[in-house]
Design a protein around this motif. Structure first.
Motif, short mmCIF file in Angstrom:
data_model
loop_
_atom_site.label_atom_id
_atom_site.label_comp_id
_atom_site.label_asym_id
_atom_site.label_seq_id
_atom_site.Cartn_x
_atom_site.Cartn_y
_atom_site.Cartn_z
N GLY A 36 -2.92 0.10 4.18
CA GLY A 36 -3.82 0.26 3.72
C GLY A 36 -4.89 -0.24 4.25
O GLY A 36 -5.64 -0.05 5.14
N VAL A 94 -2.58 11.15 0.67
CA VAL A 94 -2.51 10.75 1.88
C VAL A 94 -0.96 11.85 1.91
O VAL A 94 0.37 11.88 1.08
N LYS A 97 -3.93 4.74 3.42
CA LYS A 97 -3.64 4.76 2.56
C LYS A 97 -4.26 3.36 2.03
O LYS A 97 -4.11 3.40 0.68
N ASP A 98 -5.62 3.42 2.69
CA ASP A 98 -6.40 2.69 2.07
C ASP A 98 -7.59 2.92 0.37
O ASP A 98 -7.72 4.10 0.77
N TRP A 140 0.83 -1.25 0.02
CA TRP A 140 0.06 0.37 0.01
C TRP A 140 0.37 1.12 0.00
O TRP A 140 0.20 2.30 0.08
N ASP A 141 2.12 1.12 -0.46
CA ASP A 141 2.76 1.75 -0.45
C ASP A 141 2.67 3.03 -1.53
O ASP A 141 2.76 4.35 -1.62
N ARG A 142 2.21 3.05 -2.38
CA ARG A 142 2.08 3.61 -3.75
C ARG A 142 0.90 4.48 -3.28
O ARG A 142 -1.13 3.74 -3.44
N THR A 143 0.55 4.96 -3.60
CA THR A 143 -0.74 5.94 -2.74
C THR A 143 -0.79 7.31 -4.08
O THR A 143 -2.03 8.00 -3.34
N TYR A 161 -10.35 4.23 2.15
CA TYR A 161 -10.58 5.49 2.59
C TYR A 161 -11.25 6.75 3.19
O TYR A 161 -12.16 6.11 4.31
#
Length: 133
Positions: free
Chosen positions: A102, A25, A75-76, A15-18, A79
């Protein structure tokens, strides 16, 4: 492998790519900088516009009026829906927690303990309400 891209991708979380999310984010410190509290809804998110919904126009009788716990990650991709659902619940009967991840809940002791604490609060609150009935 020579360029290091594959190695870097292996070290990145799922989930690091936002950059494709419908909400921003920010960097460290959470949604509202250093004043961010993961146990409160983001202060920058005003009830007059929670991703397109104006919650000041909903009468209290339309809100979910039972104790609720909302656990989500900034990061979801979902969200925004989490924020809308939390706002549909009575303010004085809801607890929230942003685990910072995420869609999957991080498996850390800190996160697990916080979730357990919220569930204990929910159980206690439900028991107290049951005794009034």
């Amino acid at each position: 492998m020579k360029s290091g891209n594959a190695r870097q991708a292996m070290n990145r979380g799922l989930w690091d790519r936002t950059d494709g999310l419908s909400h921003q984010v920010p960097g460290s410190g959470g949604p509202d900088g250093n004043n961010y509290d993961p146990l409160r809804l983001p202060p920058s998110l005003q009830p007059t516009n929670v991703y397109g919904l104006d919650y000041t126009r909903f009468p209290r009788c339309f809100k979910i009026d039972i104790p609720t716990v909302h656990i989500y990650g900034i990061k979801d991709p979902r969200y925004t829906s989490s924020m809308q659902l939390a706002h549909f619940c009575a303010e004085d009967k809801r607890r929230v927690y942003d685990h910072g991840g995420g869609h999957e809940i991080p498996r850390t002791t800190k996160v697990s303990e916080q979730i357990a604490e919220l569930l204990y609060w929910l159980e206690k609150t439900m028991e107290e309400q049951k005794s009034y009935m």
